[in-house]
Scaffold this motif. Structure first.
Motif, PDB file in Angstrom:
ATOM      1  N   VAL A 143      -5.377   4.903  15.452  1.00 64.07           N
ATOM      2  CA  VAL A 143      -4.787   6.032  14.713  1.00 64.07           C
ATOM      3  C   VAL A 143      -3.390   5.638  14.231  1.00 64.07           C
ATOM      4  O   VAL A 143      -2.634   5.003  14.964  1.00 64.07           O
ATOM      5  N   ILE A 144      -3.053   6.033  13.011  1.00 62.99           N
ATOM      6  CA  ILE A 144      -1.678   5.847  12.519  1.00 62.99           C
ATOM      7  C   ILE A 144      -1.234   7.130  11.818  1.00 62.99           C
ATOM      8  O   ILE A 144      -2.044   7.799  11.148  1.00 62.99           O
ATOM      9  N   GLY A 145       0.036   7.467  11.999  1.00 64.81           N
ATOM     10  CA  GLY A 145       0.633   8.579  11.261  1.00 64.81           C
ATOM     11  C   GLY A 145       1.891   8.076  10.579  1.00 64.81           C
ATOM     12  O   GLY A 145       2.602   7.231  11.147  1.00 64.81           O
ATOM     13  N   PHE A 146       2.158   8.552   9.381  1.00 64.60           N
ATOM     14  CA  PHE A 146       3.349   8.088   8.667  1.00 64.60           C
ATOM     15  C   PHE A 146       3.790   9.152   7.671  1.00 64.60           C
ATOM     16  O   PHE A 146       3.070  10.134   7.439  1.00 64.60           O
ATOM     17  N   GLU A 158       0.174   0.877   0.649  1.00 61.46           N
ATOM     18  CA  GLU A 158      -1.095   0.911   1.378  1.00 61.46           C
ATOM     19  C   GLU A 158      -1.427  -0.498   1.841  1.00 61.46           C
ATOM     20  O   GLU A 158      -2.551  -0.784   2.193  1.00 61.46           O
ATOM     21  N   GLU A 159      -0.428  -1.422   1.775  1.00 64.10           N
ATOM     22  CA  GLU A 159      -0.726  -2.838   2.003  1.00 64.10           C
ATOM     23  C   GLU A 159      -1.222  -3.103   3.409  1.00 64.10           C
ATOM     24  O   GLU A 159      -0.731  -2.524   4.365  1.00 64.10           O
ATOM     25  N   GLY A 160      -2.196  -4.007   3.514  1.00 63.00           N
ATOM     26  CA  GLY A 160      -2.595  -4.551   4.803  1.00 63.00           C
ATOM     27  C   GLY A 160      -3.461  -3.640   5.648  1.00 63.00           C
ATOM     28  O   GLY A 160      -3.788  -2.520   5.276  1.00 63.00           O
ATOM     29  N   ASP A 161      -3.828  -4.160   6.824  1.00 65.39           N
ATOM     30  CA  ASP A 161      -4.653  -3.373   7.737  1.00 65.39           C
ATOM     31  C   ASP A 161      -3.771  -2.426   8.551  1.00 65.39           C
ATOM     32  O   ASP A 161      -2.543  -2.399   8.393  1.00 65.39           O
ATOM     33  N   LYS A 166       1.344  -0.296  10.632  1.00 69.48           N
ATOM     34  CA  LYS A 166       2.179   0.185  11.749  1.00 69.48           C
ATOM     35  C   LYS A 166       3.489  -0.574  11.809  1.00 69.48           C
ATOM     36  O   LYS A 166       4.551  -0.004  12.062  1.00 69.48           O
ATOM     37  N   GLN A 167       3.402  -1.888  11.559  1.00 70.04           N
ATOM     38  CA  GLN A 167       4.636  -2.688  11.591  1.00 70.04           C
ATOM     39  C   GLN A 167       5.610  -2.232  10.511  1.00 70.04           C
ATOM     40  O   GLN A 167       6.810  -2.101  10.752  1.00 70.04           O
ATOM     41  N   ARG A 169       5.704   0.736   9.061  1.00 72.89           N
ATOM     42  CA  ARG A 169       6.185   2.073   9.434  1.00 72.89           C
ATOM     43  C   ARG A 169       7.295   1.976  10.476  1.00 72.89           C
ATOM     44  O   ARG A 169       8.302   2.684  10.400  1.00 72.89           O
ATOM     45  N   ASP A 170       7.116   1.087  11.446  1.00 71.80           N
ATOM     46  CA  ASP A 170       8.096   1.003  12.523  1.00 71.80           C
ATOM     47  C   ASP A 170       9.405   0.356  12.075  1.00 71.80           C
ATOM     48  O   ASP A 170      10.417   0.449  12.757  1.00 71.80           O
ATOM     49  N   GLN A 171       9.368  -0.285  10.902  1.00 73.40           N
ATOM     50  CA  GLN A 171      10.625  -0.826  10.347  1.00 73.40           C
ATOM     51  C   GLN A 171      11.380   0.225   9.550  1.00 73.40           C
ATOM     52  O   GLN A 171      12.556   0.066   9.263  1.00 73.40           O
ATOM     53  N   SER A 172      10.685   1.278   9.150  1.00 76.26           N
ATOM     54  CA  SER A 172      11.302   2.291   8.290  1.00 76.26           C
ATOM     55  C   SER A 172      12.033   3.335   9.136  1.00 76.26           C
ATOM     56  O   SER A 172      11.472   3.836  10.111  1.00 76.26           O
ATOM     57  N   ILE A 173      13.254   3.672   8.763  1.00 74.24           N
ATOM     58  CA  ILE A 173      14.017   4.660   9.547  1.00 74.24           C
ATOM     59  C   ILE A 173      13.458   6.076   9.386  1.00 74.24           C
ATOM     60  O   ILE A 173      13.823   6.971  10.129  1.00 74.24           O
TER      61      ILE A 173
END
Ligand SMILES: Cc1cc2nc3c(=O)[nH]c(=O)nc-3n(C[C@H](O)[C@H](O)[C@H](O)COP(=O)(O)O)c2cc1C
Length: 379
Positions: A143-146, A158-161, A166-167, A169-173
């Motif tokens: 599951v991913i939420g963003f 929408e890049e990548g799997d 997730k990576q 998203r986790d870089q974005s503040i």
């Protein structure tokens, strides 16, 4: 049936979630729950409360040697900002909150309403969802939420799997999938905060690796789309829910909406059993059942209701016009909402999973999962 209730006030001693119907035999780890709690507290634009709280989950019941017992699991998140007994009441209800309606309905103080209506309670909803994600993870369901949109700024990406997403998203503040847009969004949040105003946005959740047939067409209250909509709409400040193409589907002819069915033998061992769809406008649900495609849910969050500049209100004691009361508040909590919506969707999906495959033990669940997939391949 997998279900949960929560208890606790925003500035009370503690928050609790009691999860009932969770299968026995799943070895749990609390770090991933704490990680979700920390993400819920983050995202640029939050207020002072998040600097006081560092949420950690404690599992009080239902677990022995880190393994679920099949009995109710009680999750606790203690409020460090416990001060309820010292707090007074409010006189000037805040528009966009339950203050006025709750005080009239319950014939009592506004404080009694706002303490429970507050989104602080979502800490334990997130804990329950993060627990259920461990159950989903045992079957390869991710599951991913963003954040898809914030204050009118739309962020694609929408890049990548799912892992790569997730990576990013986790870089974005602010938890979008495109951290290169962060500066633009931060500037908007800062400018809005300085002017005493607030922002909303749109969040998206994707669930991948789902089998065919979670939910059912057979009864309205067991349709998975309906259950997801209820869980998501019940998150504070969520004012709209879409599945797949959502509202846009109403504007297009059928030929540009419905997803064609194609068979690809090379994928027959995957969750879609080889039935692929060139598009996924249905967002993974047809007739209230998962159809082997990723589930896509979007939710619209309104701007924070408490404005520093104070909206027009009335003093309940004098009935005179006055600016609404100001309780410490966020400028923007869309990032946090993406974490909450992700976790409440995960919980509903986990509920549908155990309804199909059983909720007594993980071993039985696995055996029934395997049996179903063997039988379905032969269908
Ligand atoms: C993560 C999150 C944080 C929130 N923080 C605040 C806040 O700081 N101040 C505020 O006025 N509302 C905040 N809200 C929204 C209110 O809780 C919500 O608007 C209110 O309880 C009324 O419920 P309703 O909007 O669902 O009708 C937040 C909502 C979420 C999801």
């Amino acid at each position: 049936m997998l279900r949960y209730w929560t208890a606790g006030e925003s500035h009370g001693k503690t928050l609790l979630a009691m999860v009932d119907g969770f299968p026995a035999g799943l070895t749990l780890e609390t770090d991933s729950i704490d990680n979700e709690l920390a993400r819920r507290q983050g995202g640029y634009g939050r207020g002072g409360r998040q600097r006081i709280e560092t949420d950690k989950v404690e599992i009080l019941t239902g677990v022995w040697k880190n393994t679920t017992l099949g009995s109710p699991i009680t999750l606790q998140v203690v409020n460090r900002d416990y001060k309820l007994e010292r707090l007074g009441d409010l006189e000037r209800p805040r528009p966009g909150h339950g203050d006025l309606t709750g005080a009239v309905k319950f014939l009592g103080p506004i404080r009694a309403i706002l303490e429970r209506a507050s989104a602080r309670e979502t800490a334990v909803r997130v804990a329950a969802g993060a627990l259920s994600k461990q159950l989903l993870g045992a079957f390869g369901i991710q599951v991913i939420g963003f954040v898809r949109e914030l204050g009118g700024i739309v962020v694609d990406g929408e890049e990548g799997d799912l892992e790569q997403q997730k990576q990013l998203r986790d870089q974005s503040i602010v938890y979008t999938l495109d951290p290169t847009r962060d500066d633009e969004i931060k500037e908007l949040i800062d400018k809005t905060g300085k002017s005493g105003d607030t922002l909303g946005g749109v969040v998206e959740v994707r669930v991948e690796g789902l089998p065919f047939g979670l939910g059912t067409h057979a009864q309205w209250d067991r349709k998975l789309d309906g259950r997801i909509a209820q869980a998501v709409m019940a998150v504070q400040a969520i004012k709209g829910v879409e599945i797949g193409m959502g509202f846009e589907a109403a504007r297009r002819p059928g030929s540009q909406v419905h997803d064609a069915i194609v068979y690809d033998e090379s994928q027959q061992d995957g969750p879609n059993l080889g039935y692929t769809r060139p598009t996924n406008n249905a967002g993974g649900l047809e007739a209230g059942m998962t159809n082997g495609q990723p589930l896509i849910v979007r939710a619209a969050k309104k701007p924070i209701s408490t404005l520093r500049k104070g909206l027009d209100s009335v003093n309940l004691n004098t009935k005179q016009p006055e600016a609404a009361e100001y309780e410490r508040s966020d400028v923007c909590a869309v990032s946090a909402a993406s974490v909450i919506v992700e976790n409440v969707v995960a919980f509903e999906v986990a509920g549908a999973l155990v309804e199909k495959f059983g909720n007594d033990s993980m071993d039985e669940l696995q055996a029934r999962w395997d049996l179903f997939h063997d039988m379905a391949k032969r269908r």
